[in-house]
Scaffold this active site. Structure first.
Site, PDB file in Angstrom:
ATOM      1  N   GLY A  16      -8.749 -16.729  -4.558  1.00  0.00           N
ATOM      2  CA  GLY A  16      -9.856 -17.671  -4.574  1.00  0.00           C
ATOM      3  C   GLY A  16     -11.092 -17.184  -3.839  1.00  0.00           C
ATOM      4  N   ILE A  17     -11.745 -18.128  -3.169  1.00  0.00           N
ATOM      5  CA  ILE A  17     -13.009 -17.817  -2.478  1.00  0.00           C
ATOM      6  C   ILE A  17     -12.774 -16.770  -1.383  1.00  0.00           C
ATOM      7  CG2 ILE A  17     -14.833 -18.807  -1.036  1.00  0.00           C
ATOM      8  CD1 ILE A  17     -14.406 -21.489  -2.532  1.00  0.00           C
ATOM      9  N   TYR A 148      -8.045 -35.087   1.505  1.00  0.00           N
ATOM     10  CA  TYR A 148      -8.947 -33.916   1.499  1.00  0.00           C
ATOM     11  C   TYR A 148     -10.357 -34.239   1.999  1.00  0.00           C
ATOM     12  CZ  TYR A 148     -11.254 -29.696  -0.327  1.00  0.00           C
ATOM     13  OH  TYR A 148     -11.999 -28.544  -0.466  1.00  0.00           O
ATOM     14  N   LYS A 152     -12.091 -32.691   5.417  1.00  0.00           N
ATOM     15  CA  LYS A 152     -13.298 -31.861   5.402  1.00  0.00           C
ATOM     16  C   LYS A 152     -14.427 -32.523   6.199  1.00  0.00           C
ATOM     17  CE  LYS A 152     -11.813 -28.310   3.038  1.00  0.00           C
ATOM     18  NZ  LYS A 152     -11.905 -26.924   3.505  1.00  0.00           N
ATOM     19  N   VAL A 181     -15.778 -24.778  -7.505  1.00  0.00           N
ATOM     20  CA  VAL A 181     -15.716 -23.320  -7.662  1.00  0.00           C
ATOM     21  C   VAL A 181     -14.473 -22.988  -8.487  1.00  0.00           C
ATOM     22  CG1 VAL A 181     -15.695 -21.109  -6.448  1.00  0.00           C
ATOM     23  CG2 VAL A 181     -16.754 -23.098  -5.359  1.00  0.00           C
ATOM     24  N   THR A 183     -11.467 -21.738  -8.997  1.00  0.00           N
ATOM     25  CA  THR A 183     -10.291 -21.197  -8.293  1.00  0.00           C
ATOM     26  C   THR A 183      -9.051 -22.021  -8.654  1.00  0.00           C
ATOM     27  OG1 THR A 183     -10.438 -22.657  -6.377  1.00  0.00           O
ATOM     28  CG2 THR A 183     -11.753 -20.633  -6.285  1.00  0.00           C
TER      29      THR A 183
HETATM   30  N1  NAP Z   1     -12.522 -24.385  -5.249  1.00  0.00           N
HETATM   31  C1  NAP Z   1     -13.361 -25.338  -4.950  1.00  0.00           C
HETATM   32  O1  NAP Z   1     -13.889 -26.016  -5.863  1.00  0.00           O
HETATM   33  C2  NAP Z   1     -13.743 -25.614  -3.512  1.00  0.00           C
HETATM   34  C3  NAP Z   1     -14.828 -26.474  -3.281  1.00  0.00           C
HETATM   35  C4  NAP Z   1     -15.189 -26.765  -1.973  1.00  0.00           C
HETATM   36  C5  NAP Z   1     -14.511 -26.188  -0.915  1.00  0.00           C
HETATM   37  N2  NAP Z   1     -13.458 -25.354  -1.163  1.00  0.00           N
HETATM   38  C6  NAP Z   1     -12.774 -24.789   0.012  1.00  0.00           C
HETATM   39  O2  NAP Z   1     -12.796 -23.382  -0.068  1.00  0.00           O
HETATM   40  C7  NAP Z   1     -11.673 -22.835   0.628  1.00  0.00           C
HETATM   41  C8  NAP Z   1     -10.941 -21.869  -0.305  1.00  0.00           C
HETATM   42  O3  NAP Z   1     -10.493 -22.622  -1.412  1.00  0.00           O
HETATM   43  P1  NAP Z   1     -10.154 -21.974  -2.817  1.00  0.00           P
HETATM   44  O4  NAP Z   1     -10.844 -22.781  -3.830  1.00  0.00           O
HETATM   45  O5  NAP Z   1     -10.336 -20.500  -2.770  1.00  0.00           O
HETATM   46  O6  NAP Z   1      -8.620 -22.385  -2.883  1.00  0.00           O
HETATM   47  P2  NAP Z   1      -7.297 -21.606  -3.341  1.00  0.00           P
HETATM   48  O7  NAP Z   1      -7.594 -20.694  -4.457  1.00  0.00           O
HETATM   49  O8  NAP Z   1      -6.312 -22.700  -3.516  1.00  0.00           O
HETATM   50  O9  NAP Z   1      -6.937 -20.749  -2.048  1.00  0.00           O
HETATM   51  C9  NAP Z   1      -6.601 -21.399  -0.855  1.00  0.00           C
HETATM   52  C10 NAP Z   1      -6.306 -20.333   0.178  1.00  0.00           C
HETATM   53  O10 NAP Z   1      -5.971 -20.995   1.416  1.00  0.00           O
HETATM   54  C11 NAP Z   1      -4.684 -20.513   1.812  1.00  0.00           C
HETATM   55  N3  NAP Z   1      -3.923 -21.478   2.576  1.00  0.00           N
HETATM   56  C12 NAP Z   1      -3.502 -22.713   2.212  1.00  0.00           C
HETATM   57  N4  NAP Z   1      -2.762 -23.263   3.180  1.00  0.00           N
HETATM   58  C13 NAP Z   1      -2.705 -22.347   4.186  1.00  0.00           C
HETATM   59  C14 NAP Z   1      -2.083 -22.302   5.448  1.00  0.00           C
HETATM   60  N5  NAP Z   1      -1.326 -23.311   5.909  1.00  0.00           N
HETATM   61  N6  NAP Z   1      -2.258 -21.196   6.215  1.00  0.00           N
HETATM   62  C15 NAP Z   1      -2.993 -20.165   5.779  1.00  0.00           C
HETATM   63  N7  NAP Z   1      -3.588 -20.121   4.581  1.00  0.00           N
HETATM   64  C16 NAP Z   1      -3.441 -21.211   3.789  1.00  0.00           C
HETATM   65  C17 NAP Z   1      -3.964 -20.163   0.510  1.00  0.00           C
HETATM   66  O11 NAP Z   1      -2.851 -19.329   0.778  1.00  0.00           O
HETATM   67  P3  NAP Z   1      -1.545 -19.288  -0.205  1.00  0.00           P
HETATM   68  O12 NAP Z   1      -1.912 -18.380  -1.336  1.00  0.00           O
HETATM   69  O13 NAP Z   1      -0.471 -18.791   0.674  1.00  0.00           O
HETATM   70  O14 NAP Z   1      -1.323 -20.702  -0.671  1.00  0.00           O
HETATM   71  C18 NAP Z   1      -5.103 -19.470  -0.218  1.00  0.00           C
HETATM   72  O15 NAP Z   1      -5.287 -18.175   0.259  1.00  0.00           O
HETATM   73  C19 NAP Z   1     -10.804 -24.031   1.030  1.00  0.00           C
HETATM   74  O16 NAP Z   1     -11.066 -24.368   2.379  1.00  0.00           O
HETATM   75  C20 NAP Z   1     -11.309 -25.138   0.114  1.00  0.00           C
HETATM   76  O17 NAP Z   1     -11.094 -26.421   0.646  1.00  0.00           O
HETATM   77  C21 NAP Z   1     -13.059 -25.056  -2.436  1.00  0.00           C
END
Ligand code: NAP
Length: 250
Positions: A16-17, A148, A152, A181, A183
């Site tokens: 992801g990000i 969530y 946040k 995003v 992901t």
């Molecule tokens: N995608 C969106 O639309 C969006 C929008 C706003 C904000 N965000 C924020 O952006 C950040 C990255 O999100 P993403 O979209 O890239 O999500 P993602 O693809 O679901 O990736 C989440 C990442 O966080 C890790 N993670 C989850 N629980 C964890 C824990 N207990 N300890 C360590 N690592 C952990 C996951 O590891 P594993 O692979 O081991 O599960 C993965 O590497 C998050 O904080 C999310 O809330 C995302």
């Protein structure tokens, strides 16, 4: 914040990000990137991108011993990126309370633990910066997103509080507010809550590049995609309008 020559740690770096951020930091000349994940085996392709500059690190936000060990191992960090986060959909009043607790424990308290472990590291290295990846979801209580938005929102206010504490200690604190995003996290939400399937999806590489632009420009609040920038603009002018918009996605 100058990224060229910096030493960065990114949590949740395996996908992801977070993974896109690692690539962006490498492209902008980071000297070293500590790529943290709860399962370090998942970091193999990330390390393969630049084996001489990417160091894999075990870090689970819910296991304090892994955070303390990471702070010992990555003692040269000058920029900490708290990106890792989790999600569970449902409505607060009737979903599994354990899922709400997990999201709060991970996104707020886990991130706080990482901050507490790494602030002394940043100070020893002469100051530096922290970037907390929050979400525009922090600005309104979307009913179907369980704990969530609250997690946040809490992280947002924690970010403000530590920003004030860390400024005199030479550490800049940035808040990152992405919109939707492309992901796994958004896939999961869209699968469970069809309303999210209609949102435009910002590509991860563009979002990562915009985060780095914001860090280099010294922006406290970074809105790294067009959707987020629009929500941020309205939020500054009329927070109630954003609440109505986000709480209207049921
Ligand atoms: N995608 C969106 O639309 C969006 C929008 C706003 C904000 N965000 C924020 O952006 C950040 C990255 O999100 P993403 O979209 O890239 O999500 P993602 O693809 O679901 O990736 C989440 C990442 O966080 C890790 N993670 C989850 N629980 C964890 C824990 N207990 N300890 C360590 N690592 C952990 C996951 O590891 P594993 O692979 O081991 O599960 C993965 O590497 C998050 O904080 C999310 O809330 C995302």
């Amino acid at each position: 914040m100058k990224i060229d020559g910096s030493t960065v740690l990114v949590t949740g770096a395996n996908r992801g990000i977070g993974r896109a951020l690692v690539s962006a930091f490498l492209a902008r000349g980071a000297r070293r990137v500590h790529a943290a994940a709860r399962n370090p085996a998942a970091l193999e392709p990330v390390v393969a991108e630049a084996p001489d500059r990417v160091l894999p690190l075990a870090l689970d936000l819910t296991v304090p011993a892994t955070i303390d060990a990471a702070a010992q191992a990555a003692s040269d960090v000058t920029l900490l990126v708290n990106n890792a986060g989790t999600h569970a959909v449902g409505h607060l009043l009737d979903m599994d309370l354990g899922a709400v607790e997990d999201v709060m424990r991970t996104n707020c308290l886990g991130t706080l633990r990482v901050l507490r472990a790494f602030v002394p590291v940043l100070e020893r290295n002469g100051g530096g910066a922290v970037a907390n990846v929050i979400s525009i979801g922090a600005f309104g209580g979307t009913p179907s997103l369980g704990g969530y938005p609250a997690s946040k929102a809490a992280l947002h206010l924690m970010t403000q509080a530590v920003r004030a504490d860390l400024a005199p200690r030479g550490i800049a604190v940035h808040a990152v507010f992405p919109g939707p995003v492309d992901t796994d996290m958004l896939d999961y939400v869209a699968r469970n809550e069809p309303a999210f399937g209609d949102f435009p999806r910002a590509p991860v590489a563009e979002v990562a590049a915009a985060v780095l632009d914001g860090l280099e420009a010294g922006e406290e609040d970074i809105f790294p995609d067009a959707f987020a920038a629009e929500v941020g603009r309205v939020w500054r002018a009329d927070p109630k309008a954003v609440e109505r918009r986000l709480s209207g996605i049921t």
